[in-house]
Design a protein around this motif. Structure first.
Motif: not given
Length: 240
Positions: A22, A32, A96-98, A103, A138-141, A171, A179
């Motif tokens: 994270t 996460t 997380p997903i960025w 990350s 984890t993430g929201n994309e 996600i 999240s």
């Protein structure tokens, strides 16, 4: 379940290290971390010695040398973290997903894992042989499978053994939104909970098999013997 079958082996001599990559330092809520603790809980219920760390809390210098203080940096916390990595039978990278990727902290960790990859164990194999690896995302994309692909490729290339279904994640709806764990989001997602549980067990099972077998058989994969001229049945045709 009260009638669940008993595990086929004991796992209380195994150690697992979860690196939560994270961007948030300890003390700040991490989505996460919530998912990592699901897998960690399965392992702890079976006696595995589990530790969860956040590399962002550490000063990990950029670079691919084991200790970057000899390469222009005043401080490098990697040697201390590396000792924990080497003591673990199981390593789980969590991120997380960025922008569709893992990350920056996760990439830094992978780079520093790479810094040790030229070292050999006492059998002449690369140093990470005999250890198992997995990942959580984890993430929201979108991007769980893409992140898992790159992370697990890196781990196996360095010498980790990857069991079946060693990745899991959650996600939410694409775009800004809750999240994992926000107001219970994802807790009732059977796909995530099942895959996270399967990942934890498959990591334990494979770690058990490797530990009982003394690691990966040391034949055909020993760098020191290759350097000494042994070719392990590699064909050597006469080129004309």
């Amino acid at each position: 379940m009260s009638d669940a079958p008993k595990p086929p082996a004991r796992y209380d001599d195994l150690r697992a290290l979860f690196l939560n990559c994270t961007l948030k330092r300890s003390g700040v809520d991490s989505h996460t971390d919530r998912l990592a603790r699901v897998a960690a809980g399965v392992m702890e219920a079976n006696g595995v010695d589990v530790e969860i760390l956040r590399p962002v809390d550490l000063d990990l210098a950029p670079g691919v040398q084991p200790d970057m203080t000899g390469h222009g940096f005043e401080r490098d916390d990697w040697p201390g973290l590396c000792r924990k990595v080497m003591a673990a039978d199981i390593l789980v990278l969590c991120t997380p997903i960025w922008l569709g990727e893992e990350s920056s902290v996760c990439r830094r960790v992978i780079e520093r894992l790479y810094a040790e990859s030229g070292k050999l164990n006492d059998k002449g194999q690369y140093i990470y042989y005999g250890r198992v690896g997995g990942c959580l995302v984890t993430g929201n994309e979108d991007g769980i499978k893409h992140c898992a692909m790159t992370m697990q490729y890196a781990m196996q290339h360095l010498g980790y053994t990857i069991p079946p279904q060693a990745d899991a994640g959650w996600i939410g709806e694409a775009g800004p939104g809750p999240s994992y764990g926000d107001d219970g989001a994802g807790f009732d997602n059977d796909f995530t909970q099942r895959n996270t549980t399967f990942m934890a067990w498959n990591l334990m099972h494979l770690a058990r098999l490797l530990k009982d077998a003394g690691g990966i058989p040391a034949h055909g994969n020993q760098r020191d013997k290759w350097d000494a001229g042994c070719r392990f049945d590699h064909p050597n045709p006469e080129y004309r």
